[in-house]
Design a protein around this motif. Structure first.
Motif, PDB file in Angstrom:
ATOM      1  N   ARG A 133      -0.200 -15.855 -11.463  1.00  0.00           N
ATOM      2  CA  ARG A 133      -0.604 -15.660 -10.081  1.00  0.00           C
ATOM      3  C   ARG A 133      -0.173 -16.900  -9.339  1.00  0.00           C
ATOM      4  O   ARG A 133      -0.619 -17.995  -9.642  1.00  0.00           O
ATOM      5  CB  ARG A 133      -2.110 -15.487 -10.090  1.00  0.00           C
ATOM      6  N   PRO A 134       0.754 -16.727  -8.420  1.00  0.00           N
ATOM      7  CA  PRO A 134       1.256 -17.921  -7.755  1.00  0.00           C
ATOM      8  C   PRO A 134       0.112 -18.697  -7.116  1.00  0.00           C
ATOM      9  O   PRO A 134      -0.716 -18.124  -6.424  1.00  0.00           O
ATOM     10  CB  PRO A 134       2.227 -17.388  -6.704  1.00  0.00           C
ATOM     11  N   GLY A 135       0.105 -19.972  -7.357  1.00  0.00           N
ATOM     12  CA  GLY A 135      -0.837 -20.827  -6.671  1.00  0.00           C
ATOM     13  C   GLY A 135      -2.250 -20.811  -7.206  1.00  0.00           C
ATOM     14  O   GLY A 135      -3.178 -21.142  -6.494  1.00  0.00           O
ATOM     15  N   ASP A 136      -2.443 -20.407  -8.465  1.00  0.00           N
ATOM     16  CA  ASP A 136      -3.774 -20.505  -9.032  1.00  0.00           C
ATOM     17  C   ASP A 136      -4.213 -21.950  -9.070  1.00  0.00           C
ATOM     18  O   ASP A 136      -5.351 -22.276  -8.822  1.00  0.00           O
ATOM     19  CB  ASP A 136      -3.780 -19.963 -10.466  1.00  0.00           C
ATOM     20  N   ALA A 137      -3.292 -22.778  -9.438  1.00  0.00           N
ATOM     21  CA  ALA A 137      -3.610 -24.191  -9.495  1.00  0.00           C
ATOM     22  C   ALA A 137      -2.308 -24.949  -9.406  1.00  0.00           C
ATOM     23  O   ALA A 137      -1.377 -24.676 -10.126  1.00  0.00           O
ATOM     24  CB  ALA A 137      -4.308 -24.515 -10.801  1.00  0.00           C
ATOM     25  N   GLN A 195      -9.662 -15.400 -12.371  1.00  0.00           N
ATOM     26  CA  GLN A 195      -9.454 -14.009 -12.731  1.00  0.00           C
ATOM     27  C   GLN A 195     -10.768 -13.250 -12.786  1.00  0.00           C
ATOM     28  O   GLN A 195     -11.842 -13.816 -12.823  1.00  0.00           O
ATOM     29  CB  GLN A 195      -8.774 -13.951 -14.081  1.00  0.00           C
ATOM     30  N   GLN A 196     -10.603 -11.961 -12.818  1.00  0.00           N
ATOM     31  CA  GLN A 196     -11.715 -11.062 -12.979  1.00  0.00           C
ATOM     32  C   GLN A 196     -12.425 -11.358 -14.293  1.00  0.00           C
ATOM     33  O   GLN A 196     -11.795 -11.504 -15.318  1.00  0.00           O
ATOM     34  CB  GLN A 196     -11.124  -9.652 -13.044  1.00  0.00           C
ATOM     35  N   TYR A 250     -11.426 -19.149  -6.956  1.00  0.00           N
ATOM     36  CA  TYR A 250     -11.382 -17.746  -7.349  1.00  0.00           C
ATOM     37  C   TYR A 250     -10.430 -17.627  -8.511  1.00  0.00           C
ATOM     38  O   TYR A 250      -9.301 -18.009  -8.429  1.00  0.00           O
ATOM     39  CB  TYR A 250     -10.986 -16.878  -6.165  1.00  0.00           C
ATOM     40  N   ARG A 280      -3.021 -28.838  -4.692  1.00  0.00           N
ATOM     41  CA  ARG A 280      -3.978 -27.892  -4.121  1.00  0.00           C
ATOM     42  C   ARG A 280      -4.958 -27.387  -5.167  1.00  0.00           C
ATOM     43  O   ARG A 280      -5.797 -26.563  -4.897  1.00  0.00           O
ATOM     44  CB  ARG A 280      -3.229 -26.712  -3.518  1.00  0.00           C
ATOM     45  N   GLY A 281      -4.775 -27.887  -6.396  1.00  0.00           N
ATOM     46  CA  GLY A 281      -5.503 -27.402  -7.566  1.00  0.00           C
ATOM     47  C   GLY A 281      -6.957 -27.049  -7.348  1.00  0.00           C
ATOM     48  O   GLY A 281      -7.346 -25.899  -7.494  1.00  0.00           O
ATOM     49  N   GLU A 282      -7.740 -28.035  -6.960  1.00  0.00           N
ATOM     50  CA  GLU A 282      -9.189 -27.836  -6.964  1.00  0.00           C
ATOM     51  C   GLU A 282      -9.651 -26.635  -6.153  1.00  0.00           C
ATOM     52  O   GLU A 282     -10.425 -25.828  -6.630  1.00  0.00           O
ATOM     53  CB  GLU A 282      -9.881 -29.095  -6.450  1.00  0.00           C
ATOM     54  N   GLY A 283      -9.129 -26.530  -4.945  1.00  0.00           N
ATOM     55  CA  GLY A 283      -9.576 -25.441  -4.098  1.00  0.00           C
ATOM     56  C   GLY A 283      -9.256 -24.085  -4.700  1.00  0.00           C
ATOM     57  O   GLY A 283     -10.062 -23.172  -4.656  1.00  0.00           O
ATOM     58  N   ASP A 284      -8.089 -24.013  -5.307  1.00  0.00           N
ATOM     59  CA  ASP A 284      -7.628 -22.726  -5.808  1.00  0.00           C
ATOM     60  C   ASP A 284      -8.389 -22.256  -7.030  1.00  0.00           C
ATOM     61  O   ASP A 284      -8.475 -21.080  -7.302  1.00  0.00           O
ATOM     62  CB  ASP A 284      -6.143 -22.812  -6.170  1.00  0.00           C
TER      63      ASP A 284
END
Lengths: 310, 656
Positions: free
Chosen positions: A13-17, A30-31, A28, A21-25
């Protein structure tokens, strides 16, 4: 087509971490598996039903009006406020028997399922991981023998010849007779995973076979193991009912199978005592249905493609 | 099979067309064949947040035009392709815009109407050649199905047409009665191409048609595509992550990033003067392997998360040329210098000087980001290291029983070479050349049929070919591997901390706390800092480049003397390959580790390796200094491999 799936799949998933920007992402992710399970209507129904059964079994003394083994009422009383489903020809309260009987079914389901799954995992995983070696040949041979041997006569013989009757014996017999099919399934599942790069990598990290199988590979098969366990439990519950129906159950406890056995031996159907026959039969069917429904949900965990269709 | 491919490759090499002229002619007297306006594709899965994978894409494709579509993986290229073919599957759907094919809107057409157009007007070749032929039907029957459905041809006429198609893609007609499993991967893909062309379509969509095939085979297929396109004049949209090939084949290029087209430009112009920094970044991953000093750039970071609202330019976070305006205003795809580009900086740089704000970066044609440099001197120094692994006349024969006969395959034939400390040796060859078998023997996974492998490490000399299972575990302290695909070589179910501490505990016998501390240091070594932020993550939370760093860190954990790297960059996006190369290079010089680099790609071999061994059919056909081998190939096979490297820059200089 593949690309479309990759983009929406849960794997990448692009931009999970990312570096900055790591911390914010990370917020949320995975399910979660329970959310997935709960999102499926069938699984939800199954879970609610199973929880109801577990509550009934746990609080049986509070729910049932009488002891399950008590049989000093008048025989064949009709349905009434005192006896919700009437009494049997031996003078036992059918409703109380039904409530206490859930304990046996759930216990056998849990432990029978556990024993059978454990044996299946050890034998199936080991033999699949060592595919093509002597170890695999031996384990596969044992598995094949266990598949070929007719299970029901074997169970009957084992129980008939044992000194003690009781739930532990039934769990043991069900465990050692019902693992073979699952072991076969686990073997073929691990064969598809054992040549993955991460397994080779674990070998290069100096890991031993046991650790590779159960620590590296098994977590990737969790949902399959869970599905196997639910299936095995279902089988164990059915087997217990079947054995008890044949009169091989625990004589000191009440189970739905023994109720059916007694109803049958007293000719309940001939006398038109439907409540006595139908109540344990239907409730047994309901429990098995609830487990099957749960397995629909477990399937969603192992196969992401099913998630969109439901 | 490979020999047929190789000969066809040789046969077609001369006829590489530069058909800009032809395309230009057609362009003048035709309206667009495909007119796409504001096309958006949205994925709305039930379980995860929705995202717009293709966002307001507009373009025209002219009759007979060859257009390349490039971008990193996940940029929406394939989704766009699926949308054009109306093959999107749930949960994806076209949420906005129109696709007009020859004046008719096909986005809103019913599947039944589409069925008549597919294959007759619009054909495609999918990525997975292995799976798109029906395994239980003979090849001819599959052609017959497609031809009879869409044309009046019946009986012998169809056979005649199939024969013609076979000769078009240069496959012997005896294979018409073959089943797909009897064909090699390259042949299957050429048959797929012939199948796509069997009803003389006007538009062919090629979605990574050669991925997974050998470089030389790739080359021959793409040349066939270009030749047929020129002869028959169909339009092509060619999607690939192999930027060099796209540049070389296409008339026009579309660059896609995060679901949007960021640049549309004629191929020759794009090579000389890319406008968008992202295009520059993609192009920067190519370099001339023959030069003394090779430089390749890489784009740091990763594409934005499309499930969240983005303000401003989507590339701004990774862009070395970004100015203040980029993070607030979304750039539009506007005409500039003969093409179109969506970039504030590019427009301002080329616009009137009075509009230029302060701090506008200089106009450049190269990506202004980080780069990886390899010089000839580096290699000379490395080649004087101390020998620690000697492979002496190693041969490997695989035996297979076929009925009563025993079939022998000679996988590796009398190979000898030596590896030195602090040096990178590349084993280069096509698939089936025996390079992986050789690597397996060096790591002790397989035993050679004859010959010896001697490893001299910190614990004396080891005869690798005689190791038993238990000793093998000890040997792996000295020899570690970096795998091809970082997505499959890290266990998705385990944290990075677990993955990294296991080799430390097994090979170095560290306690849990010690291992934890060293794992942190390893993460720092591969520049994943601060390490404690990464250690408790799972692999899926990292980008491809970061994952490969973790794989390298794991290989380092055992303090090895040799690292075998099996195609460590081929599954990564071109934009981040140099990043991994740079790290490997640092390790070699910093830790005095020997690296055996296995690849099919001479360009990447040149980037990393000091010494090159070219393997063909199990034999070493050429061996020597990397630069020397590439500049002065002695063997015909080496030259074939070299020719397979696309070189868009060379073409640009010859045509201009």
């Amino acid at each position: 087509m593949t690309a479309g799936i990759v983009q929406t799949g849960s794997e990448e998933r692009p931009g999970d971490a990312t570096d900055e920007r790591g911390e914010g992402d990370a917020g949320y992710s995975q399910q979660r598996w329970w959310q997935l399970l709960w999102s499926n209507t069938k699984a939800r129904v199954g879970i609610i039903l199973l929880l109801a059964f577990i509550l009934i079994a746990t609080f049986a003394p509070l729910i049932a009006p009488y002891e399950g083994t008590r049989s000093d009422f008048d025989a064949l009383l009709p349905v009434s406020g005192d006896h919700l489903l009437g009494t049997t020809s031996q003078g036992a309260d059918i409703f109380s028997q039904l409530v206490y009987g859930s304990r046996v079914s759930l216990l056998v389901g849990l432990f029978g399922g556990l024993v059978s799954t454990a044996i299946a995992l050890v034998i199936g995983m080991w033999s699949g991981y060592k595919e093509g070696t002597v170890i695999d040949d031996i384990l596969s041979f044992i598995t094949n023998v266990a598949i070929v041997v007719p299970v029901l006569p074997l169970m009957i013989v084992l129980i008939a010849y044992s000194e003690v009757r009781g739930i532990p014996l039934i769990v043991f017999v069900i465990g050692i007779t019902s693992w073979a099919g699952h072991a076969r399934a686990k073997r073929s599942q691990i064969i598809t995973l054992r040549n993955r790069d991460f397994v080779t990598a674990a070998k290069f990290a100096g890991e031993g076979s046991g650790r590779i199988i159960f620590r590296e590979i098994m977590p990737s098969m969790t949902s399959l193991v869970a599905a196997g366990f639910v299936g095995a439990s279902t089988g164990a519950i059915g087997a217990e009912a079947g054995l008890s129906f044949l009169g091989l159950g625990d004589p000191n406890s009440i189970s739905w199978g023994t109720m059916l056995y007694q109803a049958d031996s007293q000719g309940a159907v001939g006398q038109g005592l439907w409540a006595w026959v139908l109540a344990p039969g239907l409730i047994l069917a309901l429990l098995i249905t609830s487990l099957t429904f749960i397995n629909f949900g477990v399937d969603l965990l192992s196969n992401p493609h099913l998630r969109e269709d439901s | 099979m490979t020999t047929t491919d190789a000969t066809t490759a040789a046969a077609t090499t001369e006829s590489v067309p530069t058909s800009q002229t032809l395309a230009a002619d057609t362009r003048r007297n035709s309206h667009p064949l495909l007119r796409v306006r504001d096309l958006s594709v949205r994925f709305e899965p039930k379980m995860s947040p929705a995202l717009t994978a293709v966002d307001k894409v507009s373009f025209d494709l002219l009759e007979g035009e060859f257009v390349g579509l490039i971008g990193e993986s996940g940029s929406g290229k394939s989704t766009l392709a699926m949308a054009l073919l109306s093959l999107l599957e749930r949960p994806g759907r076209i949420s906005n815009g129109s696709i007009e094919f020859d004046g008719e809107d096909i986005a809103s057409m019913s599947q039944e109407d589409l069925r008549h157009r597919r294959w007759r007007d619009i054909a495609t070749v999918f990525q997975s050649s292995m799976n798109s032929l029906n395994p239980v039907m003979r090849v001819e029957a599959q052609f017959r199905d497609a031809i009879e459905e869409h044309s009046e041809l019946r009986g012998d006429a169809v056979t005649e047409r199939v024969r013609e198609l076979f000769s078009m893609v240069m496959i012997d007609e005896k294979f018409m009665s073959a089943y797909p499993h009897e064909l090699s991967g390259g042949m299957k893909q050429r048959i797929n191409l012939a199948l796509a062309l069997c009803n003389r379509p006007r538009f062919v969509l090629l979605d990574e048609p050669t991925t997974g095939l050998d470089v030389v085979v790739q080359r021959s297929i793409l040349e066939a595509v270009r030749r047929l396109q020129k002869e028959q004049g169909f339009a092509v949209l060619f999607i690939s992550h192999d930027i060099g090939t796209v540049m070389e084949l296409s008339d026009r290029i579309f660059v896609m990033y995060a679901g949007q087209l960021v640049e549309q430009q004629a191929a020759t112009t794009l090579v000389k003067d890319p406008l968008h920094p992202y295009s520059k970044g993609l192009l920067g991953s190519y370099s001339n392997p023959r030069a003394d000093t090779v430089r390749v750039t890489y784009i740091p970071g990763r594409p934005p998360d499309l499930t969240r609202p983005i303000s401003g330019c989507r590339f701004a976070a990774r862009c070395p040329e970004a100015i203040e305006r980029c993070s607030s205003d979304e750039p539009q795809l506007l005409p500039l210098a003969g093409g179109r580009v969506a970039c504030h900086v590019a427009h301002l740089q080329r616009g009137p000087s009075e509009d230029k704000p302060d701090g506008l970066p200089e106009q450049t044609t190269r990506f202004a980001g980080p780069e990886f440099v390899k010089t000839a001197e580096d290699s000379d120094r490395a080649r004087r290291g101390e020998v620690f692994l000697e492979v002496d006349s190693v041969t490997k024969v695989f035996e297979r029983r076929r009925g009563l006969r025993k079939q022998q395959t000679l996988a590796v034939d009398d190979v000898s070479f030596a590896l030195r400390k602090g040096e990178v040796t590349a084993l280069v060859g096509q698939s089936g050349s025996g390079k992986t078998t050789l690597a397996r023997m060096i790591t002790g996974v397989d035993k050679p049929s004859s010959g010896t492998i001697r490893f001299t490490g910190s614990e004396g000399t080891i005869a690798v070919e005689k190791l038993r299972t238990r000793q093998l575990r000890d040997y792996r302290k000295h020899v570690q591997m970096v795998f091809q695909d970082p997505y499959s070589s890290l266990n998705p179910a385990l944290t990075l901390r677990y993955t990294l501490t296991r080799p430390l505990r097994n090979h170095r016998g560290l306690s849990a706390q010690e291992a934890d501390a060293v794992a942190g240091e390893l993460m720092e070594t591969v520049a994943l800092t601060p390490s404690n932020r990464f250690l408790d993550r799972y692999p899926h939370e990292l980008s491809g480049g970061q994952r490969q760093r973790v794989v390298i860190a794991r290989a380092l954990a055992a303090n090895p003397e040799l690292i075998v790297a099996d195609e460590p960059i081929s599954s990564l996006d071109v934009s981040i390959r140099a990043e991994v190369l740079e790290l490997l290079q640092e390790l070699v010089t910093g830790h005095d580790i020997g690296v055996l680099y296995i690849t099919h790609d001479l360009l990447s071999a040149r980037l990393l390796a000091d010494e090159i061994l070219v393997l063909s059919q199990g034999r070493v056909v050429e061996q020597g200094n990397a630069l020397e081998v590439i500049r002065n190939p002695q063997d015909a096979y080496t030259r074939t491999l070299l020719d397979a490297i696309p070189n868009p820059f060379e073409q640009a200089t010859t045509t201009s």
